[in-house]
Structures are given as structure tokens and as C-alpha cells.
Enzyme design. Structure first.
Site, PDB file in Angstrom:
ATOM      1  N   GLU A 106       1.598   5.659   7.629  1.00  0.00           N
ATOM      2  CA  GLU A 106       2.987   5.891   7.215  1.00  0.00           C
ATOM      3  C   GLU A 106       3.570   7.097   7.955  1.00  0.00           C
ATOM      4  O   GLU A 106       4.736   7.089   8.338  1.00  0.00           O
ATOM      5  CB  GLU A 106       3.098   6.087   5.694  1.00  0.00           C
ATOM      6  CG  GLU A 106       2.502   4.958   4.845  1.00  0.00           C
ATOM      7  CD  GLU A 106       2.924   3.557   5.245  1.00  0.00           C
ATOM      8  OE1 GLU A 106       3.987   3.389   5.861  1.00  0.00           O
ATOM      9  OE2 GLU A 106       2.165   2.607   4.949  1.00  0.00           O
ATOM     10  N   GLY A 149       0.819  -1.212   0.000  1.00  0.00           N
ATOM     11  CA  GLY A 149       0.000   0.000   0.000  1.00  0.00           C
ATOM     12  C   GLY A 149       0.849   1.257   0.000  1.00  0.00           C
ATOM     13  O   GLY A 149       0.627   2.172  -0.788  1.00  0.00           O
ATOM     14  N   ALA A 150       1.839   1.306   0.883  1.00  0.00           N
ATOM     15  CA  ALA A 150       2.692   2.488   0.981  1.00  0.00           C
ATOM     16  C   ALA A 150       3.885   2.186   1.869  1.00  0.00           C
ATOM     17  O   ALA A 150       3.903   1.175   2.561  1.00  0.00           O
ATOM     18  CB  ALA A 150       1.905   3.660   1.564  1.00  0.00           C
ATOM     19  N   MET A 151       4.874   3.093   1.841  1.00  0.00           N
ATOM     20  CA  MET A 151       6.132   2.850   2.550  1.00  0.00           C
ATOM     21  C   MET A 151       6.631   4.118   3.230  1.00  0.00           C
ATOM     22  O   MET A 151       6.684   5.184   2.614  1.00  0.00           O
ATOM     23  CB  MET A 151       7.160   2.315   1.542  1.00  0.00           C
ATOM     24  CG  MET A 151       8.528   2.070   2.113  1.00  0.00           C
ATOM     25  SD  MET A 151       8.508   0.750   3.354  1.00  0.00           S
ATOM     26  CE  MET A 151       9.861   1.290   4.385  1.00  0.00           C
TER      27      MET A 151
HETATM   28  N1  BES Z   1       6.293  -0.704   6.014  1.00  0.00           N
HETATM   29  C1  BES Z   1       5.092  -1.036   5.356  1.00  0.00           C
HETATM   30  C2  BES Z   1       5.209  -1.176   3.883  1.00  0.00           C
HETATM   31  C3  BES Z   1       5.999  -2.297   3.283  1.00  0.00           C
HETATM   32  C4  BES Z   1       6.343  -3.428   3.930  1.00  0.00           C
HETATM   33  C5  BES Z   1       6.322  -2.168   1.988  1.00  0.00           C
HETATM   34  C6  BES Z   1       7.054  -4.420   3.301  1.00  0.00           C
HETATM   35  C7  BES Z   1       7.024  -3.159   1.361  1.00  0.00           C
HETATM   36  C8  BES Z   1       7.397  -4.287   2.017  1.00  0.00           C
HETATM   37  C9  BES Z   1       4.040   0.038   5.555  1.00  0.00           C
HETATM   38  O1  BES Z   1       4.203   0.819   6.671  1.00  0.00           O
HETATM   39  C10 BES Z   1       2.742  -0.679   5.711  1.00  0.00           C
HETATM   40  O2  BES Z   1       2.580  -1.347   6.675  1.00  0.00           O
HETATM   41  N2  BES Z   1       1.852  -0.531   4.746  1.00  0.00           N
HETATM   42  C11 BES Z   1       0.601  -1.215   4.689  1.00  0.00           C
HETATM   43  C12 BES Z   1      -0.546  -0.296   4.889  1.00  0.00           C
HETATM   44  C13 BES Z   1      -0.931  -0.040   6.299  1.00  0.00           C
HETATM   45  C14 BES Z   1      -2.074   0.925   6.399  1.00  0.00           C
HETATM   46  C15 BES Z   1      -1.248  -1.294   7.078  1.00  0.00           C
HETATM   47  C16 BES Z   1       0.511  -1.812   3.307  1.00  0.00           C
HETATM   48  O3  BES Z   1       1.319  -1.434   2.469  1.00  0.00           O
HETATM   49  O4  BES Z   1      -0.345  -2.634   3.097  1.00  0.00           O
HETATM   50 ZN    ZN Z   2       3.494  -0.047   8.411  1.00  0.00          ZN
END
Ligand code: BES
Ligand code: ZN
Length: 877
Positions: free
Chosen positions: A303, A266-268
Site C-alpha cells: 500500500e 486486505g488494505a487500501m
Molecule cells: N487497491 C487494493 C485494494 C482494493 C481493491 C480494495 C479493490 C478494495 C477494492 C490494494 O492495493 C490491494 O491490492 N490490496 C491487496 C493486498 C496486496 C498485498 C496484494 C488486498 O487487499 O488483497
Molecule cells: Zn494494490
């Protein structure tokens, strides 16, 4: 790609790093097929490591090594060794400057890990272990370093971004441009980011509570510049909320967000430069549904919150992932609850947990929120680590109270700022700040599986004593046979026969947190003059299953009287599951299906209850999904589940047709679009009424859907109408709506994804042949994870009926896609395979066919370690 048996990493083998990196100076010369990466690392022996000067081991994957120098002297091949996963360099002194040049190929990088191209724009994704695809480095979160990054690129990529503050820029004689960024905070490599492209930006500012002005920027392709407002608003709300609730201020002078179309997650949370999947940041009323607006708000918050829970205080190793993710999901959930409807947010989160996390906890990949081993860490970004992890943090909050929790989080941030720490450090901070002992509570971090509470009760009329006996158990999994009792906060209330809460202590509290710690425990309440009705696990105070033998009448009573909104909804779920069970049984025995008149009456009362929040009415009317019914089953009979749920929905729609029309009309209000809780609730209930009406397939109802489709003022209403037309009524109208919609929106990536998903999720349209045709459509792209999630994910996860067809064709299709995807993007392949890994829970024939599909993946040749881990664990014993 991998040898037959990838190696397993164990938590118990953790060792501190041999070398530390004080500063990391990077220079990128960007070229699509041959980007040059030059790194200068100030390296030093870790004083905490054992004596001696061992070789320096650096991680590196798919890198072309050009040169290595130590303190200005080029190394000869005798001084180092190239390994399959990196480099081993002979070292002679404890401090030195290491310079490495290497080349990478962003254009051919379809794994979307490391540096890659998305629609001509360069971007990076380094968590968890992606930095090693950029350059040779000790790619582990306990190596924290100060980064300086210079990006050199042709002038058709005018925007060049990295973490921290811009400190220099200029032109080079050959017509290229460069920008240098400096990040003053030491960070692990997984938080590194780089973006380069032809981007536009929306700017704003936020003044922190101490009066510092922070520049906020959202970057996107020019065509999407009008879709950034909601994300910007959400960002400012999140910054304000973290100051109010946690006392946490932002720490850099600039915070940037970039939207990219190709993204695995979803995002980083990269430091100062968050990178977002476009779908999780871009929205406008015309193009995004209410749920997209809400998802954006919570992900932007999530994030942003990582800046403290993740970046300032990070993880020592990847086994501690829940330290940052569980805590941050808890933080984003509270943020959304404070900004919108708390009860609705809780219902949504618990539904996800029960339907999907409980299934994970009972399946072949079951693991504790702090796993003790993995083959591929990407496979552990799971609902268990995230959602159950957040529930564990919530339980600490419940046990300590809001003030106690805040004391604990203050101490945690203060003690560990700038460090890479463990879940244990988090618990100790909570204990120390509150003088409590969480020894037993720690079992939530090490034991997998969903605990079950069996509750029985008894009332003694002569003494007025009411007793609960509570037994806890947790189903064994292969690695953990005998589990010790958990420490479970069970929030309860007692209702009298008028439906009011009974005072439970001298202070007059109407609910108590019972602390369950034994495998069997009794609780007593005195001075009652009638047998009360228990309201158990209020607000879902623990991630457990509660069994209590409620009668139909008692559930109806709770549904209309419980002062805990969550439990009113939960009573409706228990009721619905009971009804579904009866219908399934009847179907299996070939009997006529029938929904009881009491039940229909109950739903009628709910539907017409104007006092009740329309959001809650909507959640109740929806009925549990097929997947959540499956999760409740001991052994899944997919056909019976489909038949039972379809019958219940049809019966309700026929019996309540007038009431549905009435509520639809009343909620069909023309107003400017706003994604606030009240409007969202009303649209949701209205659109559920529309769907029920269309189940009858009456001409009236379908006209209504057509009218809404043609005249809707926002995407929520338009998409709901499209869904109704796709799923019910005449095929020709469905076809027409599908074409019209595509023609109108084909330039918009997010709307096109929604359009693909709706077809893939439809029981009627999403037949295997239609899915295969959809994959040939120009709107589909196998290299784009969002499209894969829309079509293949939609089919396998949200089209219960077609996916579970008796001939096993749905499973075979998923197996084919996993095999194809594994060559392009192993992370996505190993997500897509999950629906065919739970074969043990199915009855007879379907189980065999699912297993056969899985075996075919297993035997399809060389697998990535991502897919290998999931598939091999699912085929074990
Ligand atoms: N740190 C993660 C994103 C991530 C993890 C990207 C592993 C690539 C590999 C980020 O903070 C995260 O947890 N994103 C979630 C969304 C959140 C609202 C739970 C996601 O990307 O699903
Ligand atoms: Zn996260």
C-alpha cells in the site's frame, strides 16, 4: 441489485470524460442512519472532449438527493433527471460551480463499499467504484481533482481523518466537533478516504533522503494499541526501500494507517490515509503467527508503494488495473525478498500462481492481465491481474536487467507524474529508456491462458553440440481461439555430471536468458564433452508450464545439485507430482498403494540435510497441496487425490519417524520471538516435523503436541500445536484444546479468526455439520468478511476432502451461503462462489453436482451483478 442482464463495459469504448473537476470540496455531517453529504465541485468542460455542451452525467448509487445548485442557483426538477445509476444535469456553460446535498445511511451499508460503520467507527472504501455510494460524482479514475474535506461529528468520535493535511478544527455550538483536511495532490475519487471514531494512535517519524520529516501514525481501537509495532517497523522499512531501489520519496508531511475489522479486501492505498483490514496490520508475538507477520510486512509495503505506482501515477480506466496492481505486487515481492529469504518468497509466490492463478487462467473467468470487458470491475481484482500481472513486470525486469528496468521506471514516473495512464504508457517508457522493441511482448497484456513450453533436447557426441528444441502453445479459451506466440524469457543453466554449472558463453556465464519468440525454436550450445542436464526456467523466469521428460534420477540429481535454489525445490515438486500420479492411478484401479523406497530415501536425505536452508526443507517436506495436484490433473478425481496425498504423507511419517523426532528436538529452541527469516524457517520446519509425527497418531507424538500447545511462547508454535491436536488423535483432546484456546483468546479478533479457520480447514473437524455449528457460534458473523473467509472460505478453499464429498453436500452448502451473502455483500458473495464454478474440470458425478449447485444460485432470484457475472460465465456453453 440488478436487472436480469447487467451491461458489459468494453475497453474499446473508452472515451475521455466530458467534464473535469478542478476542485472537490466535501462536508460530512456524520449520523449513523442519516449522514448529510454536501459537495461543491468546480467543474469545467474537458478541452480534449468533442465540441458542444452535453448534459453532465454523474454516478450515484443508493443516494437520497436533497438539492442541486449551479453557481448558487437551485435547480428545479426540470433541469435534471434522476437515473437508476446517477444523475443527468442540463448544463449551459463550460465552467460552473455545482453544489449537491445528499443523504446516505452508513449503518445499513453492509456492502462495505462507500461510507459504512465498523464497530461504531465510520470508514470508507471507494476503490473501484465506491465513491458513487457517497455522493454524485464522475466516479472514474481519469477525473482527478483536489479534495478538501470537512468532517462534522459528535464528540464521542474524537478522531476525524481524511486525506492530506489537517488545516482547521473546532467545536460547533451544538456540541459537535469538526476537522478540515486538504489534500494538495489531485487524485481520482477512488483514493478518497474518511475515518471517524474513538481511536488511539501510535506515532513515529521518518526522515526522507532529502531531509524532510514525515509524521507516521497508526490508528486503532484502544484494545489493539499494543499490536502496531510491527506494522510501524514495516512502514519505515518500506519508505527506506523505495528510496533505495526506486529513488522514490514520500510526498506529504503525514502518513496515516487505520485498522478496521470489517473490510472486503486486505488494505487500501488512499492518499496519505491507508485503511487496513485489522488482520493485515495488527500483530504481536502472542497473537500472530509468522505468516501473519510476513503478510503484514508485505501489505504495508504494497500500500505504501502505491503512493507512486498508483497514486502519483494512476490508471486511466479500470481495464488498466494491472498497471498499478501488477507493478505494485512486483515491487512488494522484491521488498519482501530483499528483507527476508529471496528463494522462499519466490517459492511461496510461484506456488500461489501455479495453484490458483493457473486454475483461473484455465477456468470460466479466464482473462488477460488487461481484460477487454467486464460487467462488474470488482470481479477483476484477480490473481491474474495481480500475480500474473506482477510476473509480466518481472519478465520486463529480466529482459532489461535491473539497471535498464530502473531507467524505465524513472522515465515512467517522470513522464506521467500526476496523470492517469495506461499499461501501454508503461511499456513505452520501458522501451524508450532502453531503446528496445517490446511489440511482441505486449501480447502478455492481451492474451489469456497459461503458455506451455515443450522442451526436447539432443546431444551429438561427435561434435559436442547440445540442442534444445522448444515449442510453445497456449490452450484456447472461448473468446480467444488462436493465439500468437508470446515473447518468453527462459532462464536456463546446464549441469555437468558432477552437478556443477557449465559455462555457457565466453564470459563464463552459468545461466542465460533464452528469448523464446517463435512457436518452435532451436538453441545450440557448443563445445560440451558430455550430455548436460538442463535446469529450465530458473527462478521461474516466466509464468508458463515447462514440460521436459525428466527421469526420477535426474530430478533427484537436480534436487541436490542445482545452483538455482528455486529449481532445487521445483525438482522436488516434479518428483512429488510423479509420485502422486502413480498413487492416484493405483487407487483408481483398486491396487495396493506403495511409495517407492528411492523416494522415501530422497525425502530422508532432504530432512537430514543440515546444509540446506530449513525453509527449503520445510517447503519440500510439505508435499504439493491437494489443490495443486488437482490443478495438474486433466480431469479431477477428488477422492483419488485425497487418498494419494494422505497415503504419501502417512508413508513418509512412518518411515521417517526417528529422523522427524531428531529434527524436531534439534529445532525446538527456546528464544525470544522474532519474525526474522532464520527463526521463521526453523519454526516452520519444526512444526512440519510435529505434524508428520502426529500423522502416526502415536501417544508420544500427541503428547509432544499437547506439551507445545500448553507451553508455546508464541502464536506460531501454539497454533501449529492446536492444528495437530485438531487433526490427529483423540477427539476428546481435540475438543478440549479447542475450548481452552477459545477461552484464552476470545477477546482477540485476529486469534478468533485463526481459531475458526483451523476448524473449518480440518479434514476431521470441518465436516459440514461442524461448519454449520461453527456458524452459530458467537464468534461468527456473516456480515464480517474475515469470518466468512475463515469459515466458509476455509471450508471451500482449504478443506479439499470435506468440500468435495461425493454427495455434493459441500457444493450445496456453498450455494446456500452465496445466496445469503449476496443480499449483504455482493463482493464477498462473488468470491465465495468461485470454488463451485470450475465444475468442468471434475469427473462425472462431482461435475454434475457442482453444476447443479451453481444452477441453483443462478435461479435463486435477483442476483447482484457481481455474482451474476461469475455465475453466468461459468454456466456458458
Ligand atoms: N487497491 C487494493 C485494494 C482494493 C481493491 C480494495 C479493490 C478494495 C477494492 C490494494 O492495493 C490491494 O491490492 N490490496 C491487496 C493486498 C496486496 C498485498 C496484494 C488486498 O487487499 O488483497
Ligand atoms: Zn494494490
Amino acid at each position: 441489485m440488478q436487472d436480469a442482464q447487467p451491461k458489459t463495459t468494453y475497453l474499446k469504448d473508452y472515451r475521455v470524460p466530458d467534464y473535469l473537476v478542478d476542485s472537490t470540496d466535501l462536508c460530512f455531517e456524520l449520523e449513523p442512519k442519516a449522514t448529510l453529504v454536501k459537495s461543491r465541485l468546480k467543474i469545467r468542460r474537458n478541452p480534449e472532449a468533442e465540441e458542444g455542451i452535453p448534459p453532465l452525467l454523474l454516478d450515484g448509487i443508493d443516494l437520497e438527493l436533497l438539492s442541486i445548485a449551479i453557481d448558487g442557483t437551485m435547480l428545479s426538477p426540470a433541469d435534471y433527471q434522476e437515473l437508476p445509476q446517477g444523475l443527468s444535469i442540463i448544463v449551459e456553460k463550460p465552467d460552473f460551480l455545482l453544489e449537491i446535498h445528499n443523504r446516505i445511511n452508513p449503518e445499513d451499508n453492509t456492502s462495505l463499499e462507500g461510507l459504512y460503520l465498523s464497530n461504531g467507527m465510520y470508514c470508507t472504501q471507494c476503490e473501484a467504484e465506491g465513491f458513487r455510494k457517497i455522493t454524485f460524482y464522475p466516479d472514474r479514475p481519469d477525473v482527478m481533482s483536489k479534495f478538501t474535506t470537512t468532517i462534522v461529528a459528535p464528540i464521542d468520535h474524537p478522531v476525524l481523518l481524511s486525506n492530506g493535511n489537517e488545516v482547521d478544527r473546532g467545536y460547533i455550538e451544538d456540541g459537535r466537533q469538526f476537522v478540515t483536511w486538504e489534500d494538495p495532490f489531485a487524485k481520482p475519487a477512488y483514493l478518497f478516504a474518511l475515518v471517524a471514531g474513538d481511536l488511539q494512535h501510535v506515532d513515529d517519524t521518518f526522515t526522507t533522503s532529502s531531509g524532510r520529516e514525515v509524521k507516521l501514525q497508526i490508528f486503532t481501537e484502544a484494545k489493539n494499541i499494543g499490536k502496531c509495532d510491527h506494522a510501524m517497523r514495516s512502514l519505515k522499512s518500506a519508505m527506506h526501500w523505495d528510496e533505495e531501489v526506486y529513488g522514490r520519496e514520500y510526498d506529504l508531511d503525514i502518513f496515516m494507517v487505520v485498522a478496521v475489522d470489517h473490510f472486503n479486501m486486505g488494505a487500501m492505498e488512499n492518499k496519505g490515509l491507508n485503511i487496513f483490514n485489522s488482520a493485515c496490520v495488527l500483530a504481536s508475538p502472542e497473537t500472530a503467527t509468522d505468516s501473519a507477520f510476513q503478510r503484514i510486512e508485505s501489505i504495508v509495503g504494497h500500500e505504501y508503494f502505491h503512493n507512486w505506482s498508483g497514486n502519483r501515477v494512476t490508471c486511466r480506466d479500470w481495464f488498466q488495473l494491472s498497471l498499478k496492481e501488477g507493478f505494485t505486487v512486483f515491487r512488494d515481492a522484491e521488498f519482501s525478498a530483499d528483507l527476508n529469504s529471496r528463494a522462499v518468497k519466490r517459492i511461496e509466490d510461484v506456488t500461489l500462481l501455479r495453484t490458483n492463478q493457473f486454475a483461473e487462467d484455465a477456468g470460466p473467468m479466464a482473462h488477460p492481465i488487461r481484460p477487454d470487458s467486464y460487467m462488474e470491475i470488482s470481479n477483476f481484482y484477480t490473481l491474474t491481474v495481480y500475480e500474473k500481472g506482477a510476473e509480466v513486470v518481472r519478465m520486463i525486469h529480466t529482459l532489461l536487467g535491473a539497471d535498464g528496468f530502473r531507467k524505465g521506471s524513472d522515465l515512467y514516473f517522470e513522464r506521467h507524474d500526476g496523470c492517469a495512464v495506461t499499461c501501454e504508457d508503461f511499456i513505452v517508457a520501458m522501451e524508450d529508456a532502453n531503446q528496445v522493441d517490446l511489440t511482441q511482448f505486449r501480447r502478455w497484456y492481451s492474451q489469456a491462458g497459461t503458455p506451455v513450453l515443450d522442451v526436447t533436447d539432443q546431444f551429438d557426441e561427435s561434435t559436442g553440440v547440445y540442442r534444445f528444441v522448444i515449442r510453445q502453445s497456449c490452450p484456447p479459451i472461448p473468446e480467444q481461439k488462436d493465439k500468437l506466440p508470446f515473447h518468453i524469457p527462459l532462464t536456463v543453466g546446464l549441469l555437468d555430471s558432477t552437478g556443477s554449472d557449465i559455462a555457457l558463453d565466453k564470459a563464463g556465464s552459468t545461466q542465460l536468458v533464452l528469448e523464446i519468440t517463435e512457436s518452435e525454436q532451436m538453441f545450440e550450445f557448443n563445445g560440451l564433452n558430455e550430455k548436460p542436464l538442463p535446469s529450465l526456467l530458473r527462478s521461474f523466469s516466466a509464468p508458463v508450464k515447462v514440460r521436459y521428460d525428466y527421469s526420477l534420477e535426474q530430478l533427484l540429481f537436480l534436487m541436490s545439485h542445482d545452483s538455482d535454489t528455486f529449481n532445487r525445490w521445483d525438482a522436488s515438486q516434479r518428483l512429488a507430482f510423479k509420485a502422486m500420479n502413480l498413487l492416484q492411478g493405483a487407487y483408481q484401479e483398486g491396487l495396493t498403494l506403495k511409495l517407492s523406497p528411492e523416494l522415501i530415501l530422497a525425502y530422508r536425505n532432504i530432512l537430514l540435510d543440515k546444509e540446506l536452508d530449513p525453509a527449503l526443507v520445510a517447503e519440500i517436506m510439505l508435499l504439493p497441496s491437494e489443490h495443486s495436484i488437482a490443478e495438474e490433473s486433466v480431469s479431477i478425481d477428488a477422492e483419488a487425490i485425497v487418498a494419494a496425498r494422505a497415503f504419501a504423507r502417512k508413508s513418509l511419517s512412518c518411515a521417517l519417524i526417528d529422523e522427524l523426532k531428531e529434527r524436531y528436538a534439534e529445532l525446538d529452541i527456546e528464544r525470544p520471538y522474532s519474525p526474522n527469516a532464520k527463526d521463521i524457517a526453523e519454526r516452520r520446519l519444526k512444526n512440519i516435523c510435529l505434524e508428520y509425527l502426529c500423522i502416526t497418531e502415536s501417544a508420544d507424538a500427541l503428547d509432544l503436541a499437547q506439551r507445545q500447545f500448553d507451553s508455546a511462547g508464541n502464536m506460531t508454535d501454539r497454533a501449529a500445536a492446536l492444528s495437530a491436536l485438531i487433526n490427529y488423535g483423540n477427539d476428546q483432546y481435540a475438543e478440549q484444546a479447542i475450548h481452552q484456546f477459545y477461552d484464552r483468546w476470545k477477546e482477540d479478533t485476529q486469534v478468533t479468526e485463526l481459531w475458526l479457520a483451523q476448524q473449518a480447514c480440518s479434514a476431521k473437524r470441518g465436516t459440514l455439520n461442524n461448519i454449520k455449528a461453527l456458524m452459530q457460534h458467537p464468534a461468527f458473523e456473516l456480515k464480517n468478511p474475515n469470518k466468512v473467509r475463515a469459515v466458509i472460505g476455509g471450508f471451500a478453499n482449504r478443506n479439499f476432502q470435506q468440500f468435495h464429498k461425493n454427495d455434493g453436500s459441500g457444493f450445496e452448502f456453498v450455494a446456500d451461503q452465496v445466496i445469503a451473502l449476496d443480499k449483504l455483500n455482493p463482493q464477498i458473495a462473488s468470491r465465495v462462489v468461485i470454488p463451485i464454478t470450475r465444475w468442468k474440470k471434475y469427473q462425472g458425478d462431482l461435475a454434475d453436482k457442482m453444476k447443479a449447485a451453481l444452477l441453483r444460485v443462478s435461479n435463486s432470484g435477483e442476483l447482484s451483478k457481481d455474482v451474476y457475472e461469475v455465475v453466468s460465465k461459468s454456466l456458458m456453453n
